[in-house]
Write a protein that holds these residues in place. Structure first.
Motif, PDB file in Angstrom:
ATOM      1  N   PRO A   1      -1.518   2.484  -4.328  1.00 37.91           N
ATOM      2  CA  PRO A   1      -0.699   1.377  -3.813  1.00 37.91           C
ATOM      3  C   PRO A   1       0.521   1.141  -4.698  1.00 37.91           C
ATOM      4  O   PRO A   1       0.437   1.215  -5.929  1.00 37.91           O
ATOM      5  CB  PRO A   1      -1.657   0.179  -3.856  1.00 37.91           C
ATOM      6  CG  PRO A   1      -3.024   0.784  -3.775  1.00 37.91           C
ATOM      7  CD  PRO A   1      -2.927   2.081  -4.512  1.00 37.91           C
TER       8      PRO A   1
ATOM      9  N   LEU B   1      -3.544   3.118   5.453  1.00 40.08           N
ATOM     10  CA  LEU B   1      -4.171   1.844   5.102  1.00 40.08           C
ATOM     11  C   LEU B   1      -5.658   1.787   5.454  1.00 40.08           C
ATOM     12  O   LEU B   1      -6.303   0.764   5.249  1.00 40.08           O
ATOM     13  CB  LEU B   1      -3.450   0.681   5.792  1.00 40.08           C
ATOM     14  CG  LEU B   1      -2.313   0.018   4.994  1.00 40.08           C
ATOM     15  CD1 LEU B   1      -1.144   0.983   4.823  1.00 40.08           C
ATOM     16  CD2 LEU B   1      -1.850  -1.265   5.659  1.00 40.08           C
TER      17      LEU B   1
ATOM     18  N   THR C   1       0.810  -1.215   0.000  1.00 36.08           N
ATOM     19  CA  THR C   1       0.000   0.000   0.000  1.00 36.08           C
ATOM     20  C   THR C   1       0.844   1.265   0.000  1.00 36.08           C
ATOM     21  O   THR C   1       0.527   2.243  -0.671  1.00 36.08           O
ATOM     22  CB  THR C   1      -0.951   0.001   1.218  1.00 36.08           C
ATOM     23  OG1 THR C   1      -1.740  -1.190   1.208  1.00 36.08           O
ATOM     24  CG2 THR C   1      -1.874   1.207   1.181  1.00 36.08           C
TER      25      THR C   1
ATOM     26  N   GLY D   1      -7.605  -2.421  -4.416  1.00 36.04           N
ATOM     27  CA  GLY D   1      -7.291  -2.096  -3.030  1.00 36.04           C
ATOM     28  C   GLY D   1      -8.468  -2.348  -2.120  1.00 36.04           C
ATOM     29  O   GLY D   1      -8.343  -2.971  -1.056  1.00 36.04           O
TER      30      GLY D   1
ATOM     31  N   LEU E   1       0.185  -6.325  -1.871  1.00 32.48           N
ATOM     32  CA  LEU E   1      -1.044  -6.062  -1.123  1.00 32.48           C
ATOM     33  C   LEU E   1      -1.919  -7.314  -1.091  1.00 32.48           C
ATOM     34  O   LEU E   1      -2.466  -7.690  -0.042  1.00 32.48           O
ATOM     35  CB  LEU E   1      -1.776  -4.893  -1.779  1.00 32.48           C
ATOM     36  CG  LEU E   1      -2.961  -4.252  -1.046  1.00 32.48           C
ATOM     37  CD1 LEU E   1      -3.162  -2.816  -1.546  1.00 32.48           C
ATOM     38  CD2 LEU E   1      -4.246  -5.031  -1.240  1.00 32.48           C
TER      39      LEU E   1
END
Length: 401
Positions: A196, A308, A34, A255, A202
């Motif tokens: 990211p 995050l 991230t 994400g 991730l």
């Protein structure tokens, strides 16, 4: 026969401890994927050192504060029941150490290294076990008080509130005191996007957390005799609900998609032993959508630079999970019963208040005494070079590859 039972319980909870320990690699790679490339080494270093500091704090202070048990006896005493109390400590330590790992993602890219380690020690040694003991050990009579007033104790089987909400609300205090990253929000009202740096990393972090979570939830039974397949299937259904809701609400954004299962699993922890699988599916779906909308709101409108999104993910989804246990745990909705919605609200709010006030106290004192942020130049260079004197790909950065 008794020795066999004790040995089986030790192995059972040890497997759980190792699975949750592996989740810390998930925290690390979720953060690595991230943050920007110039902060990836720092993410890895923080998670590993936070775990070591957490172990010291919990072994010498926290576990005793929560459960009234210490390990200052001889090895012969510690081996009682095949050393069950030792592996139980190990298992619960992995829960406690998740708090700094949660906070790490919120304060990424601009926090100083050693003040954060000191914060981790204070949180795992004092703040977290204080609330843990109230809920899971009945300390100070809080659970008896809630039961006498509201008809049932506060139910949090695997830590939606005790671990996740507490971690998320402490993180919110830290993020607010730390302030946003340099250049994130401009004076003209615009903002700089920081996408990211690695979707594969991730995704690796999300998958590692997801797999380990079945140890987190199922092994919270703490003995083989108490293990329940219902917890496993409820965790599965909540995970799937979170994925699908985040996919739709996040409009295919990877994400959001990869945080969806985590949102669902955060929310189902509290009631995973009392919900019907359909209730767990709804709980996870609400959490997945909640994360997407709350993350967008905090970043874009409220201008809270939670890198995050740990407050939406752990703080708000954990809060929802504590309340959801009092809804979908009811017999009328197919649950096993034994829960009270009002008791769940009361226990959840207690956790939020303790975490938020404790977070402001600890990080406020550290900000006053040592400072929390890197300098503007250090932040510009990145935490990797500023703190660790190396980047994630040093040869590439020098033009040698």
């Amino acid at each position: 026969m008794e020795s066999l039972q004790a040995g089986t319980d030790v192995l059972f909870i040890l497997i759980g401890a190792v699975m949750v320990l592996a989740m810390h690699a998930g925290f690390a790679f979720l953060e690595v994927g991230t943050v920007r490339a110039k902060n990836q080494v720092n993410a890895l270093a923080k998670i590993m050192t936070d775990f070591a500091v957490s172990t010291i704090a919990y072994f010498f202070i926290g576990y005793s504060l929560a459960y009234g048990i210490d390990f200052f006896s001889g090895a012969q005493v510690l081996q009682d029941r095949n050393g069950y109390e030792l592996v139980k400590f190990f298992f619960l330590l992995t829960f406690a150490a998740a708090i700094p790992a949660i906070i790490s993602g919120g304060i990424a890219e601009r926090a100083r290294f050693y003040p954060q380690l000191l914060a981790s020690f204070l949180i795992v040694g004092v703040l977290y076990p204080f609330f843990e003991g109230l809920v899971w050990n009945g300390n100070l009579g809080l659970q008896d008080f809630i039961e006498s007033i509201l008809g049932a104790k506060f139910h949090d089987f695997a830590g939606s509130v005790v671990v996740h909400a507490v971690g998320g609300w402490i993180a919110l205090a830290a993020v607010l005191l730390l302030g946003p990253r340099q250049g994130r929000y401009r004076k003209d009202g615009s903002m700089t996007a920081h996408p990211p740096s690695s979707i594969p990393f991730l995704s690796l972090g999300a998958w590692t957390l997801t797999v380990g979570w079945f140890g987190f939830n199922v092994m919270s039974a703490q003995t083989v005799e108490a293990v329940s397949g219902l917890v496993a299937v409820n965790s599965l259904m909540a995970m799937v609900g979170g994925i699908l809701a985040a996919l739709i609400a996040g409009k295919n954004d990877p994400g959001f998609l990869h945080n969806g299962p985590l949102a669902g699993l955060v929310a189902v922890c509290a009631g995973s032993d009392v919900m019907h699988p359909m209730g767990a599916l709804v709980t996870g779906a609400v959490a997945g959508a909640l994360f997407v909308y709350a993350f967008t709101l905090t970043q874009n409108r409220w201008r809270i630079d939670d890198v995050l999104g740990v407050w939406p993910l752990h703080g708000l989804c954990g809060l929802w999970g504590g309340i959801a246990a009092g809804v979908f745990g009811l017999e009328v909705l197919g649950g096993a019963g034994g829960v009270s919605l009002l008791a769940q609200v009361a226990g959840t709010l207690a956790g939020v208040i303790i975490a938020l006030l404790g977070g402001f106290l600890i990080y406020g004192l550290l900000k006053w005494a040592f400072g929390l942020r890197l300098t503007q130049e250090e932040e510009y260079l990145g935490a990797d070079l500023s703190i660790h004197r190396i980047t994630a790909q040093p040869d590439y950065n020098r033009g040698e590859v």
